[in-house]
Design a protein around this motif. Structure first.
Motif, mmCIF file in Angstrom:
data_model
loop_
_atom_site.group_PDB
_atom_site.id
_atom_site.type_symbol
_atom_site.label_atom_id
_atom_site.label_comp_id
_atom_site.label_asym_id
_atom_site.label_seq_id
_atom_site.Cartn_x
_atom_site.Cartn_y
_atom_site.Cartn_z
ATOM 1 N N TYR A 1 24.111 79.252 72.602
ATOM 2 C CA TYR A 1 22.800 79.882 72.378
ATOM 3 C C TYR A 1 21.733 79.304 73.305
ATOM 4 O O TYR A 1 20.996 80.034 73.977
ATOM 5 C CB TYR A 1 22.372 79.744 70.909
ATOM 6 C CG TYR A 1 20.962 80.279 70.713
ATOM 7 C CD1 TYR A 1 20.708 81.640 70.835
ATOM 8 C CD2 TYR A 1 19.896 79.427 70.487
ATOM 9 C CE1 TYR A 1 19.421 82.145 70.711
ATOM 10 C CE2 TYR A 1 18.605 79.920 70.360
ATOM 11 C CZ TYR A 1 18.377 81.276 70.472
ATOM 12 O OH TYR A 1 17.099 81.769 70.369
ATOM 13 N N GLN A 2 21.659 78.001 73.351
ATOM 14 C CA GLN A 2 20.558 77.409 74.120
ATOM 15 C C GLN A 2 20.721 77.656 75.622
ATOM 16 O O GLN A 2 19.744 77.876 76.338
ATOM 17 C CB GLN A 2 20.435 75.923 73.796
ATOM 18 C CG GLN A 2 20.019 75.692 72.348
ATOM 19 C CD GLN A 2 19.675 74.246 72.057
ATOM 20 O OE1 GLN A 2 19.069 73.558 72.857
ATOM 21 N NE2 GLN A 2 20.073 73.767 70.893
ATOM 22 N N THR A 3 21.954 77.646 76.104
ATOM 23 C CA THR A 3 22.194 77.929 77.525
ATOM 24 C C THR A 3 21.836 79.378 77.836
ATOM 25 O O THR A 3 21.257 79.683 78.894
ATOM 26 C CB THR A 3 23.671 77.630 77.868
ATOM 27 O OG1 THR A 3 23.917 76.244 77.605
ATOM 28 C CG2 THR A 3 23.992 77.923 79.327
ATOM 29 N N LEU A 4 22.152 80.259 76.909
ATOM 30 C CA LEU A 4 21.823 81.677 77.085
ATOM 31 C C LEU A 4 20.314 81.874 77.234
ATOM 32 O O LEU A 4 19.839 82.556 78.151
ATOM 33 C CB LEU A 4 22.335 82.447 75.858
ATOM 34 C CG LEU A 4 22.163 83.950 75.876
ATOM 35 C CD1 LEU A 4 23.131 84.590 76.857
ATOM 36 C CD2 LEU A 4 22.379 84.531 74.476
ATOM 37 N N GLY B 1 15.319 77.936 70.734
ATOM 38 C CA GLY B 1 15.145 78.880 71.841
ATOM 39 C C GLY B 1 13.867 78.598 72.608
ATOM 40 O O GLY B 1 13.836 78.687 73.838
ATOM 41 N N SER B 2 12.812 78.238 71.891
ATOM 42 C CA SER B 2 11.567 77.963 72.615
ATOM 43 C C SER B 2 11.731 76.696 73.450
ATOM 44 O O SER B 2 11.188 76.592 74.554
ATOM 45 C CB SER B 2 10.372 77.873 71.666
ATOM 46 O OG SER B 2 10.478 76.741 70.864
ATOM 47 N N ARG B 3 12.501 75.745 72.951
ATOM 48 C CA ARG B 3 12.761 74.534 73.749
ATOM 49 C C ARG B 3 13.556 74.888 75.007
ATOM 50 O O ARG B 3 13.271 74.410 76.110
ATOM 51 C CB ARG B 3 13.524 73.513 72.892
ATOM 52 C CG ARG B 3 13.877 72.231 73.650
ATOM 53 C CD ARG B 3 14.628 71.276 72.734
ATOM 54 N NE ARG B 3 15.012 70.054 73.430
ATOM 55 C CZ ARG B 3 16.085 69.929 74.177
ATOM 56 N NH1 ARG B 3 16.901 70.961 74.347
ATOM 57 N NH2 ARG B 3 16.356 68.779 74.781
ATOM 58 N N ALA B 4 14.574 75.761 74.832
ATOM 59 C CA ALA B 4 15.402 76.159 75.982
ATOM 60 C C ALA B 4 14.542 76.874 77.032
ATOM 61 O O ALA B 4 14.695 76.662 78.239
ATOM 62 C CB ALA B 4 16.547 77.058 75.511
ATOM 63 N N ALA B 5 13.617 77.728 76.553
ATOM 64 C CA ALA B 5 12.740 78.449 77.484
ATOM 65 C C ALA B 5 11.851 77.472 78.249
ATOM 66 O O ALA B 5 11.601 77.635 79.446
ATOM 67 C CB ALA B 5 11.887 79.459 76.716
ATOM 68 N N TYR B 6 11.392 76.455 77.548
ATOM 69 C CA TYR B 6 10.525 75.451 78.191
ATOM 70 C C TYR B 6 11.297 74.675 79.272
ATOM 71 O O TYR B 6 10.788 74.420 80.365
ATOM 72 C CB TYR B 6 9.974 74.515 77.113
ATOM 73 C CG TYR B 6 8.918 73.554 77.599
ATOM 74 C CD1 TYR B 6 7.698 74.024 78.075
ATOM 75 C CD2 TYR B 6 9.130 72.179 77.583
ATOM 76 C CE1 TYR B 6 6.719 73.136 78.518
ATOM 77 C CE2 TYR B 6 8.164 71.285 78.017
ATOM 78 C CZ TYR B 6 6.960 71.772 78.491
ATOM 79 O OH TYR B 6 5.987 70.892 78.933
ATOM 80 N N ALA C 1 23.868 79.874 85.378
ATOM 81 C CA ALA C 1 23.310 79.657 84.041
ATOM 82 C C ALA C 1 22.585 78.319 84.049
ATOM 83 O O ALA C 1 22.810 77.486 84.942
ATOM 84 C CB ALA C 1 24.413 79.674 82.991
ATOM 85 N N VAL C 2 21.720 78.123 83.070
ATOM 86 C CA VAL C 2 20.986 76.855 82.950
ATOM 87 C C VAL C 2 21.478 76.167 81.676
ATOM 88 O O VAL C 2 21.285 76.702 80.569
ATOM 89 C CB VAL C 2 19.460 77.104 82.870
ATOM 90 C CG1 VAL C 2 18.714 75.781 82.746
ATOM 91 C CG2 VAL C 2 18.985 77.894 84.085
ATOM 92 N N PHE C 3 22.101 75.013 81.853
ATOM 93 C CA PHE C 3 22.695 74.355 80.685
ATOM 94 C C PHE C 3 21.614 73.781 79.769
ATOM 95 O O PHE C 3 20.710 73.076 80.210
ATOM 96 C CB PHE C 3 23.638 73.225 81.129
ATOM 97 C CG PHE C 3 24.176 72.435 79.967
ATOM 98 C CD1 PHE C 3 25.011 73.025 79.032
ATOM 99 C CD2 PHE C 3 23.810 71.099 79.787
ATOM 100 C CE1 PHE C 3 25.492 72.298 77.938
ATOM 101 C CE2 PHE C 3 24.294 70.369 78.702
ATOM 102 C CZ PHE C 3 25.133 70.974 77.780
ATOM 103 N N ALA C 4 21.741 74.091 78.476
ATOM 104 C CA ALA C 4 20.861 73.495 77.453
ATOM 105 C C ALA C 4 21.669 73.355 76.171
ATOM 106 O O ALA C 4 22.692 74.013 75.993
ATOM 107 C CB ALA C 4 19.625 74.362 77.225
ATOM 108 N N GLY C 5 21.204 72.504 75.283
ATOM 109 C CA GLY C 5 21.869 72.334 73.988
ATOM 110 C C GLY C 5 22.360 70.913 73.746
ATOM 111 O O GLY C 5 22.750 70.567 72.628
ATOM 112 N N LEU C 6 22.319 70.079 74.792
ATOM 113 C CA LEU C 6 22.929 68.749 74.646
ATOM 114 C C LEU C 6 22.197 67.886 73.618
ATOM 115 O O LEU C 6 22.836 67.167 72.851
ATOM 116 C CB LEU C 6 22.965 68.046 76.012
ATOM 117 C CG LEU C 6 23.677 66.691 76.005
ATOM 118 C CD1 LEU C 6 25.136 66.832 75.619
ATOM 119 C CD2 LEU C 6 23.558 66.011 77.372
ATOM 120 N N GLU C 7 20.860 67.980 73.606
ATOM 121 C CA GLU C 7 20.130 67.109 72.672
ATOM 122 C C GLU C 7 20.592 67.367 71.235
ATOM 123 O O GLU C 7 20.831 66.450 70.461
ATOM 124 C CB GLU C 7 18.625 67.336 72.786
ATOM 125 C CG GLU C 7 17.876 66.479 71.780
ATOM 126 C CD GLU C 7 16.401 66.327 72.103
ATOM 127 O OE1 GLU C 7 16.056 66.173 73.278
ATOM 128 O OE2 GLU C 7 15.605 66.360 71.150
#
Ligand SMILES: Nc1ncnc2c1ncn2[C@@H]1O[C@H](COP(=O)(O)OP(=O)(O)OP(=O)(O)O)[C@@H](O)[C@H]1O
Ligand SMILES: O=P(O)(O)OC[C@H]1O[C@H](OP(=O)(O)OP(=O)(O)O)[C@H](O)[C@@H]1O
Ligand SMILES: O=C(O)c1cccnc1
Length: 477
Positions: free
Chosen positions: A134-137, A171-176, A47-53
């Motif tokens: 959500y953002q990691t997903l 979600g668009s940030r996570a995709a980027y 998985a790609v971790f996102a959401g911390l910000e």
């Protein structure tokens, strides 16, 4: 940047627990929680971790204001005024460690660790998981799409089909983060400085008497940026020939048609034919964008069919993670602080995968001589893993699967984000996160990253952690 007031963005049971802790005068005791997930989404290998910000902004802004307190006062639980006073004074005073956004992560390793008064640590669980899951997903879905189209342009088009505004924007940030090149969402572009892109809708073509008039009018206003949607009536008989005519007109005026977009029909066949027609007309520079319920499987298949598509607009399937719409990340109590000691705690389950791993732990990525990751290694924070000459990596379930590694670098993944309630350093910019994410992918052999039936990547634990876990299991059996 205004992220909104989210202090009450928590489950009621958190408030009821912290109220009870407060009534029993236990609320200042310090606890440690780990956040992690148990299973990769989409049957992916990572998985790609996102959401911390967003987590950081949420924690920095954590305050119960008068409205929040008034609302809590209305509740039938009858929270005492002294408790509400305590809430009015609340801010985060604890520590939080997390892997950086863009890190490639795996099941069952801590990706966020919170050490704080139970009062605070319990309260933030819900929002923290909401953002992380959500953002990691979405970052993971985007990463799968990026892997099947490594050199093409990828645009996030999902806002209209997303689960409301926050999902579209974050979600668009996570995709980027995971390698998309741009988004159609202007708010996201403004907030995060993500490149924005846009073609036009069928409504533009339908609003004119003829398709040609519609194309000419659009190209007149956007002589260097026009991407014409060619499928409103008949892609090859009408749309592409009209786009070619407009492309030629633009050339005469010293401009260039940017592209065409296909949004229905057989995208492989149509793109091959359209490419041929454009090239024969001397418009080899005009790009072909495709959209229509695309995902990584369709894009992979279309490429295998020889599709001549330069850019992919991906909406619904990405932003809603349609084939796996949630990541089951959890937040589990792992230690109680007593004096200077951390007393490990465990949650037992009939399902071995659901038994928690106790203690105040961190996680290292063990990088071997080839610069490739050999496995991740969970150890107690006091264990001296970086200095070790040899490590025994063994599978925590099938313990006979083991190997010794020497000549390695142990890279600690959990980094301090808050210490004593204060944010440590600055958050990296989005382009820094993207570059870091790319470097992360280079650490892994392809079998761990492949789209179908990936090789499971080893997430192991130190013998000390493993023994502690076994001792606690024995104690509660
Ligand atoms: N060559 C292809 N191979 C596999 N799938 C394709 C191919 N071309 C298109 N698709 C996908 O097939 C699905 C159905 O597309 P199709 O255009 O037939 O239906 P549609 O969206 O209902 O079209 P329309 O808008 O004309 O009603 C879409 O997800 C599309 O991306
Ligand atoms: O298919 P997705 O991956 O979700 O990508 C977004 C879709 O949104 C638009 O269609 P829509 O029918 O909403 O509007 P349009 O009239 O502009 O085609 C666009 O043409 C894409 O097909
Ligand atoms: O710019 C586009 O083509 C676009 C944007 C959002 C959704 N569908 C298409």
């Amino acid at each position: 940047m205004n992220y909104g007031d989210l202090t009450l963005h928590t489950d009621k049971y958190q408030i009821n627990m912290i109220y009870a802790h407060w009534k029993l005068n236990r609320h200042n005791q310090v606890r440690v929680f780990d956040a992690y997930f148990r299973k990769n989404p989409f049957n992916n290998g990572y998985a790609v971790f996102a959401g911390l910000e967003r987590i950081v902004h949420y924690i920095n802004a954590l305050r119960f204001d008068e409205d929040d307190i008034a609302y809590l006062r209305e509740q039938s639980e009858g929270y005492e005024e002294a408790f509400l006073d305590e809430l009015k004074r609340l801010k985060f005073t604890g520590s939080l460690h997390a892997v950086p956004e863009g890190t490639v992560v795996f099941p069952n390793e801590p990706i966020i660790r919170v050490e704080a008064r139970i009062f605070e640590a319990q309260l933030i669980e819900t929002a923290l998981l909401n953002f992380m899951n959500y953002q990691t997903l979405i970052a993971t879905k985007a990463s799968r799409i990026r892997r099947v189209a490594p050199r093409d342009m990828l645009f996030e088009f999902g806002t209209r089909r997303a689960q409301e505004a926050d999902a579209a924007i974050w979600g668009s940030r996570a995709a980027y983060i995971a390698g998309f090149d741009g988004t159609s969402n202007m708010e996201s572009g403004k907030l995060f400085r993500i490149p924005t892109v846009g073609t036009h809708a069928h409504a533009w073509v339908m609003d004119f008497d003829t398709e040609l008039e519609a194309f000419e009018a659009f190209a007149q206003v956007h002589p260097d940026h026009a991407v014409l949607l060619v499928d409103t009536y008949d892609t090859l008989k009408s749309g592409v020939p009209h786009a070619i005519r407009v492309g030629k007109q633009l050339e005469q005026r010293g401009h260039k048609l940017k592209g065409i977009r296909l949004d229905s029909g057989d995208l492989a066949y149509l793109s091959i034919q359209a490419r041929k027609m454009l090239d024969e007309a001397g418009l080899g520079y005009v790009t072909i964008t495709a959209s229509n319920d695309l995902d990584e499987n369709l894009i992979f298949d279309l490429k295998a069919q020889g599709a001549r598509i330069d850019a992919w607009g991906v909406g619904t399937q990405l932003i809603t993670a349609a084939d796996n719409p949630s990541l089951g990340g959890v937040y589990k109590l792992v230690a109680r602080k007593q004096g200077d000691d951390y007393v490990p705690v465990i949650k037992i389950s009939g399902n071995p995968e659901k038994i928690t791993t106790p203690g105040m732990k961190t996680v290292y990525r063990i990088v071997g001589q080839h610069g490739k990751a050999e496995g991740d290694y969970i150890a107690f924070v006091h264990e001296r893993v970086k200095e070790a000459k040899k490590l025994k990596l063994f599978d925590p379930v099938h313990t006979y699967l083991q190997k010794d590694v020497t000549d390695f670098e142990a890279v600690e993944l959990l980094q301090p984000v808050f210490e004593g309630g204060k944010q440590v350093g600055r958050l990296p910019g989005l382009d820094e996160i993207r570059a870091y994410h790319n470097n992360q992918l280079d650490l892994f052999w392809d079998p761990y990253l492949r789209k179908m039936n990936p090789e499971p990547y080893p997430v192991d634990m130190s013998e000390t952690v493993w023994n502690t876990k076994m001792d606690l299991i024995a104690k509660y059996k």
